[in-house]
Design an enzyme around this catalytic site. Structure first.
Site, PDB file in Angstrom:
ATOM      1  NE  ARG A  63     -18.867  -1.654   5.309  1.00  0.00           N
ATOM      2  CZ  ARG A  63     -18.033  -2.518   5.843  1.00  0.00           C
ATOM      3  NH1 ARG A  63     -18.347  -3.801   5.884  1.00  0.00           N
ATOM      4  NH2 ARG A  63     -16.884  -2.124   6.333  1.00  0.00           N
ATOM      5  CG  ASP A 200       1.651   0.392 -10.727  1.00  0.00           C
ATOM      6  OD1 ASP A 200       2.168   1.372 -10.137  1.00  0.00           O
ATOM      7  OD2 ASP A 200       2.156  -0.737 -10.711  1.00  0.00           O
ATOM      8  CG  HIS A 201       0.772   5.109  -6.734  1.00  0.00           C
ATOM      9  ND1 HIS A 201       0.859   3.934  -6.040  1.00  0.00           N
ATOM     10  CD2 HIS A 201       1.782   5.885  -6.262  1.00  0.00           C
ATOM     11  CE1 HIS A 201       1.858   4.001  -5.187  1.00  0.00           C
ATOM     12  NE2 HIS A 201       2.449   5.173  -5.296  1.00  0.00           N
ATOM     13  CD  GLU A 239       7.589   2.465   1.099  1.00  0.00           C
ATOM     14  OE1 GLU A 239       6.747   3.344   1.302  1.00  0.00           O
ATOM     15  OE2 GLU A 239       7.316   1.265   1.040  1.00  0.00           O
ATOM     16  CG  HIS A 263       4.451   0.288  -7.191  1.00  0.00           C
ATOM     17  ND1 HIS A 263       3.252   0.578  -7.792  1.00  0.00           N
ATOM     18  CD2 HIS A 263       4.216   0.321  -5.851  1.00  0.00           C
ATOM     19  CE1 HIS A 263       2.326   0.778  -6.846  1.00  0.00           C
ATOM     20  NE2 HIS A 263       2.888   0.618  -5.668  1.00  0.00           N
ATOM     21  CE  LYS A 363       6.027  -0.832   3.477  1.00  0.00           C
ATOM     22  NZ  LYS A 363       5.392   0.321   2.856  1.00  0.00           N
ATOM     23  CE  LYS A 368       8.058   8.035  -0.382  1.00  0.00           C
ATOM     24  NZ  LYS A 368       7.679   6.654  -0.634  1.00  0.00           N
TER      25      LYS A 368
HETATM   26  P1  NDP Z   1      -9.694   1.468   3.731  1.00  0.00           P
HETATM   27  O1  NDP Z   1      -9.263   0.321   4.570  1.00  0.00           O
HETATM   28  O2  NDP Z   1      -9.691   2.838   4.301  1.00  0.00           O
HETATM   29  O3  NDP Z   1     -11.132   1.077   3.182  1.00  0.00           O
HETATM   30  C1  NDP Z   1     -11.953   1.946   2.425  1.00  0.00           C
HETATM   31  C2  NDP Z   1     -13.379   1.801   2.923  1.00  0.00           C
HETATM   32  O4  NDP Z   1     -13.848   0.494   2.646  1.00  0.00           O
HETATM   33  C3  NDP Z   1     -13.525   1.973   4.417  1.00  0.00           C
HETATM   34  O5  NDP Z   1     -13.684   3.308   4.790  1.00  0.00           O
HETATM   35  C4  NDP Z   1     -14.732   1.160   4.721  1.00  0.00           C
HETATM   36  O6  NDP Z   1     -15.897   1.940   4.456  1.00  0.00           O
HETATM   37  C5  NDP Z   1     -14.693   0.045   3.699  1.00  0.00           C
HETATM   38  N1  NDP Z   1     -14.141  -1.171   4.285  1.00  0.00           N
HETATM   39  C6  NDP Z   1     -13.060  -1.295   5.083  1.00  0.00           C
HETATM   40  N2  NDP Z   1     -12.853  -2.578   5.410  1.00  0.00           N
HETATM   41  C7  NDP Z   1     -13.811  -3.281   4.810  1.00  0.00           C
HETATM   42  C8  NDP Z   1     -14.132  -4.646   4.747  1.00  0.00           C
HETATM   43  N3  NDP Z   1     -13.402  -5.570   5.381  1.00  0.00           N
HETATM   44  N4  NDP Z   1     -15.183  -5.012   4.012  1.00  0.00           N
HETATM   45  C9  NDP Z   1     -15.917  -4.109   3.359  1.00  0.00           C
HETATM   46  N5  NDP Z   1     -15.668  -2.796   3.395  1.00  0.00           N
HETATM   47  C10 NDP Z   1     -14.631  -2.394   4.096  1.00  0.00           C
HETATM   48  O7  NDP Z   1      -8.865   1.403   2.396  1.00  0.00           O
HETATM   49  P2  NDP Z   1      -8.074   2.555   1.661  1.00  0.00           P
HETATM   50  O8  NDP Z   1      -8.986   3.692   1.458  1.00  0.00           O
HETATM   51  O9  NDP Z   1      -6.781   2.751   2.321  1.00  0.00           O
HETATM   52  O10 NDP Z   1      -7.741   1.857   0.279  1.00  0.00           O
HETATM   53  C11 NDP Z   1      -8.728   1.547  -0.662  1.00  0.00           C
HETATM   54  C12 NDP Z   1      -8.138   0.665  -1.733  1.00  0.00           C
HETATM   55  O11 NDP Z   1      -7.058   1.363  -2.344  1.00  0.00           O
HETATM   56  C13 NDP Z   1      -7.543  -0.635  -1.205  1.00  0.00           C
HETATM   57  O12 NDP Z   1      -7.735  -1.634  -2.151  1.00  0.00           O
HETATM   58  C14 NDP Z   1      -6.066  -0.328  -1.068  1.00  0.00           C
HETATM   59  O13 NDP Z   1      -5.292  -1.491  -1.218  1.00  0.00           O
HETATM   60  C15 NDP Z   1      -5.859   0.627  -2.226  1.00  0.00           C
HETATM   61  N6  NDP Z   1      -4.736   1.554  -2.027  1.00  0.00           N
HETATM   62  C16 NDP Z   1      -4.757   2.420  -0.981  1.00  0.00           C
HETATM   63  C17 NDP Z   1      -3.714   3.316  -0.801  1.00  0.00           C
HETATM   64  C18 NDP Z   1      -3.731   4.323   0.293  1.00  0.00           C
HETATM   65  O14 NDP Z   1      -2.837   5.166   0.299  1.00  0.00           O
HETATM   66  N7  NDP Z   1      -4.684   4.286   1.191  1.00  0.00           N
HETATM   67  C19 NDP Z   1      -2.551   3.331  -1.727  1.00  0.00           C
HETATM   68  C20 NDP Z   1      -2.648   2.383  -2.799  1.00  0.00           C
HETATM   69  C21 NDP Z   1      -3.715   1.535  -2.919  1.00  0.00           C
HETATM   70  P3  NDP Z   1     -17.307   1.617   5.102  1.00  0.00           P
HETATM   71  O15 NDP Z   1     -17.082   0.860   6.364  1.00  0.00           O
HETATM   72  O16 NDP Z   1     -17.884   2.994   5.336  1.00  0.00           O
HETATM   73  O17 NDP Z   1     -18.024   0.845   4.067  1.00  0.00           O
HETATM   74  C1  BG6 Z   2       1.917   1.404  -2.212  1.00  0.00           C
HETATM   75  C2  BG6 Z   2       2.297   0.373  -1.204  1.00  0.00           C
HETATM   76  O1  BG6 Z   2       1.445   0.802  -3.389  1.00  0.00           O
HETATM   77  O2  BG6 Z   2       3.079   2.176  -2.543  1.00  0.00           O
HETATM   78  C3  BG6 Z   2       2.879   1.008   0.045  1.00  0.00           C
HETATM   79  O3  BG6 Z   2       1.135  -0.373  -0.838  1.00  0.00           O
HETATM   80  C4  BG6 Z   2       4.013   1.922  -0.327  1.00  0.00           C
HETATM   81  O4  BG6 Z   2       3.339   0.012   0.953  1.00  0.00           O
HETATM   82  C5  BG6 Z   2       3.614   2.876  -1.439  1.00  0.00           C
HETATM   83  O5  BG6 Z   2       4.357   2.646   0.849  1.00  0.00           O
HETATM   84  C6  BG6 Z   2       4.826   3.641  -1.944  1.00  0.00           C
HETATM   85  O6  BG6 Z   2       4.399   4.595  -2.872  1.00  0.00           O
HETATM   86  P1  BG6 Z   2       5.260   5.922  -3.100  1.00  0.00           P
HETATM   87  O7  BG6 Z   2       4.526   6.655  -4.153  1.00  0.00           O
HETATM   88  O8  BG6 Z   2       5.274   6.631  -1.772  1.00  0.00           O
HETATM   89  O9  BG6 Z   2       6.636   5.468  -3.498  1.00  0.00           O
END
Ligand code: NDP
Ligand code: BG6
Length: 524
Positions: A63, A200-201, A239, A263, A363, A368
């Site tokens: 957005r 699933d990373h 962690e 995981h 946590k 870790k």
């Molecule tokens: P963010 O919270 O940074 O959201 C990504 C983008 O989505 C934001 O920049 C925003 O973009 C938009 N957004 C945020 N909140 C909302 C909302 N309530 N409704 C609609 N759009 C929204 O998420 P992450 O990038 O951290 O994660 C993305 C996905 O990946 C999630 O599902 C998360 O669970 C998963 N994930 C993330 C990890 C990480 O390390 N970050 C690790 C593992 C999984 P804009 O406002 O520009 O539209």
């Molecule tokens: C994510 C969890 O899937 O895995 C986090 O949402 C967690 O809470 C992370 O910290 C751990 O991943 P890694 O690769 O650092 O062990």
């Protein structure tokens, strides 16, 4: 170190990495943390390593309004900071030419019309092969809306055409069985199962993939990989951070949903599965699903006998003071969300009957570490016990699969200490990735993104897999809800046990193992 690569393949005999074909990848939620920290750096790494084509095309969608150049600038920060190959201006300039951006909402037909027009335009002058990869990197609350809009904008081509369309779905995939099932139903109205890649990373980690190679490429382990030789298994994913800035997300999730459903149950399935008939997506996932189905389902009233949950209390973590979980930003003061969970998991099948798999994750623990420890049964008759008090204890072989850090595998064996007396001492046969292969494994997202482009679903979770994992976890959540309802009915709202931040968890987790005369591994 006792193991190292025995025969070094000459460079030209090494298996060539698979180079993928062209594609266009649309990242939804492109302005967010995952895109900047993981996805864009991984794509840059893959291009620089020659695993993705140099003219790979990336289209960000979220957005926040950015021009193409503004989004490239944002991406540059992420890549400079997080890519593992050295950042070079000329390489970046070439990569950045393939990055574009469209601003729009996730449930916004006008935004998707702009997206559709931009994709058509890019397919006109970029070498994408008309292959489309859609990556859901948004909060899960908008996954369904994005899929719907993709369908309505006619951006999804059926599987089987000469070019492909694929969808990558981030975790969390649902928050219980019902929501995961509903999400699957929804996605499958728009995509075929073969087009959906549930991430699933952990499966992208080299050391996790190595579990299958270790088990099925070495003839000597499989014969002892069962209840006749294995006494129990311990899986630890600890962690050494609190919830940091993610309190709002975490308080609605908790350790069971955040770590165990995905995981840790993936690790259980790889350790416990039967040999697949082939190393392909169907055969491997069939066996993983069979294993997950063998996990004993718990009735709500049994949950307290098999699981322990707790929250961290104030303490010292790496020398810094950490507040109580309930004082973290975004966390409710009366929260009953667990930051620690331990599970004595039973697998009801011929191979593992009676062999507990003890899982723990949390946590604010001291380090870790992610590791799997296979405890083998003691020698049937201990010749040396009379002269050595510790013989019973140290004679037990432990195979340790270290996922991270210090990635590797070691086997604890007993050896005779030099000297006139027969005195036993545990020693390790050890393999370390770093010293054997001369490098640390790449970030998991590189492997997973490459596999999506290559169309290999082996390291992604299939519908039935994700649902059976949620089934076992949802039963636990039902049990916990019952405990909370009972406490409320008695006028004493439930408070979870606590553990000081920086400790190894609550005493109750030790008691869970003590009942079986076991202890958690401490020397991690
Ligand atoms: P963010 O919270 O940074 O959201 C990504 C983008 O989505 C934001 O920049 C925003 O973009 C938009 N957004 C945020 N909140 C909302 C909302 N309530 N409704 C609609 N759009 C929204 O998420 P992450 O990038 O951290 O994660 C993305 C996905 O990946 C999630 O599902 C998360 O669970 C998963 N994930 C993330 C990890 C990480 O390390 N970050 C690790 C593992 C999984 P804009 O406002 O520009 O539209
Ligand atoms: C994510 C969890 O899937 O895995 C986090 O949402 C967690 O809470 C992370 O910290 C751990 O991943 P890694 O690769 O650092 O062990």
């Amino acid at each position: 170190m006792l193991y190292s690569p025995v025969v070094e393949a000459a460079p030209d005999e090494r298996p060539r990495p698979k180079m993928s074909g062209p594609a266009l990848m649309v990242i939804f939620g492109a302005s967010g943390d995952l895109a900047q920290r993981k996805l864009l750096p991984a794509l840059y790494n893959l291009v620089q390593k020659g695993l993705l084509p140099a003219d790979f095309t990336i289209l960000g969608y979220s957005r926040t309004p950015y021009s193409d150049d503004e989004f490239r600038e944002l991406a540059r920060h992420g890549v400079e900071k997080h890519a593992d190959v050295e950042f070079q201006e000329s390489a970046w300039a070439a990569f950045a030419q393939g990055i574009f951006y469209v601003a729009g909402g996730y449930d916004d037909p006008a935004g998707f019309a702009r997206l559709q027009a931009r994709i058509t335009e890019l397919e006109g002058f970029r070498p994408t092969g008309k292959n489309r990869l859609f990556y859901l990197s948004t909060p899960p609350s908008v996954y369904e809306a994005v899929a719907t809009q993709l369908g309505q904008a006619d951006l999804v081509r059926p599987a089987g055409e000469s070019c492909w369309t694929r969808l990558v779905v981030e975790k969390p995939f649902g928050r219980d069985l019902a929501s995961a099932h509903a999400l699957n139903d929804h996605l499958l109205r728009i995509f075929d199962e073969d087009q959906i890649y549930r991430i699933d990373h952990y499966l992208g980690k080299e050391t996790v993939q190595n579990i299958l190679v270790f088990r099925f490429a070495n003839g000597i382990f499989e014969p002892v990989w069962n209840r006749n030789y294995v006494e129990h298994v311990q899986i630890t994913v600890s962690e050494s951070i609190g919830v940091e800035q993610r309190g709002g997300y975490y308080d609605k999730s908790g350790a069971l949903r955040d770590m165990v459903q995905n995981h840790m149950l993936q690790l259980v399935s790889l350790i416990g599965m039967e040999p697949p008939v082939a190393f392909d997506a169907k055969a491997v996932r069939d066996q993983k699903v069979n294993l997950l189905r063998s996990i004993r389902p718990l009735a709500p009233q049994e949950v307290g006998n098999y699981l322990v949950r707790a929250q961290y209390a104030p303490g010292l973590l790496n020398g810094d003071a950490l507040p109580a979980y309930t004082d973290e930003e975004g966390v409710a003061a009366d929260s009953t969300t667990e930051t620690y969970v331990a599970w004595k998991l039973e697998i009801d099948n011929w191979r593992w009957n009676g062999v507990p798999f003890y899982l723990r994750t949390g946590k604010a623990l001291p380090y870790k570490v992610s590791e799997i420890a296979i405890y083998f049964r003691r020698a049937p008759h201990m010749l040396f016990s009379a002269s050595n008090h510790d013989a019973e204890h140290i004679s037990r072989n432990v195979l340790l699969i270290r996922i991270q850090p210090d990635e590797g595998i070691s086997l604890k064996i007993s050896a005779k200490q030099p000297g006139p007396a027969v005195k036993l001492q545990p020693v390790n046969m050890a393999f370390h990735y770093g010293s054997s292969f001369g490098s640390t494994p790449p970030d998991a997202y590189q492997r997973l993104l490459l596999d999506v482009v290559l169309g290999d679903g082996t390291l992604f979770t299939r519908r039935d897999e994700v649902e059976v994992a949620w089934d076992r976890v949802s039963r636990v959540l039902d049990g916990w809800q019952m405990q909370e309802a009972e406490a409320r009915a008695q006028g004493a709202p439930l408070r979870l046990p606590s553990y000081p931040a920086g400790s190894w968890g609550p005493d109750a987790a030790d008691h869970l193992l003590a009942q079986e005369d076991q202890i958690w591994r401490r020397d991690l």
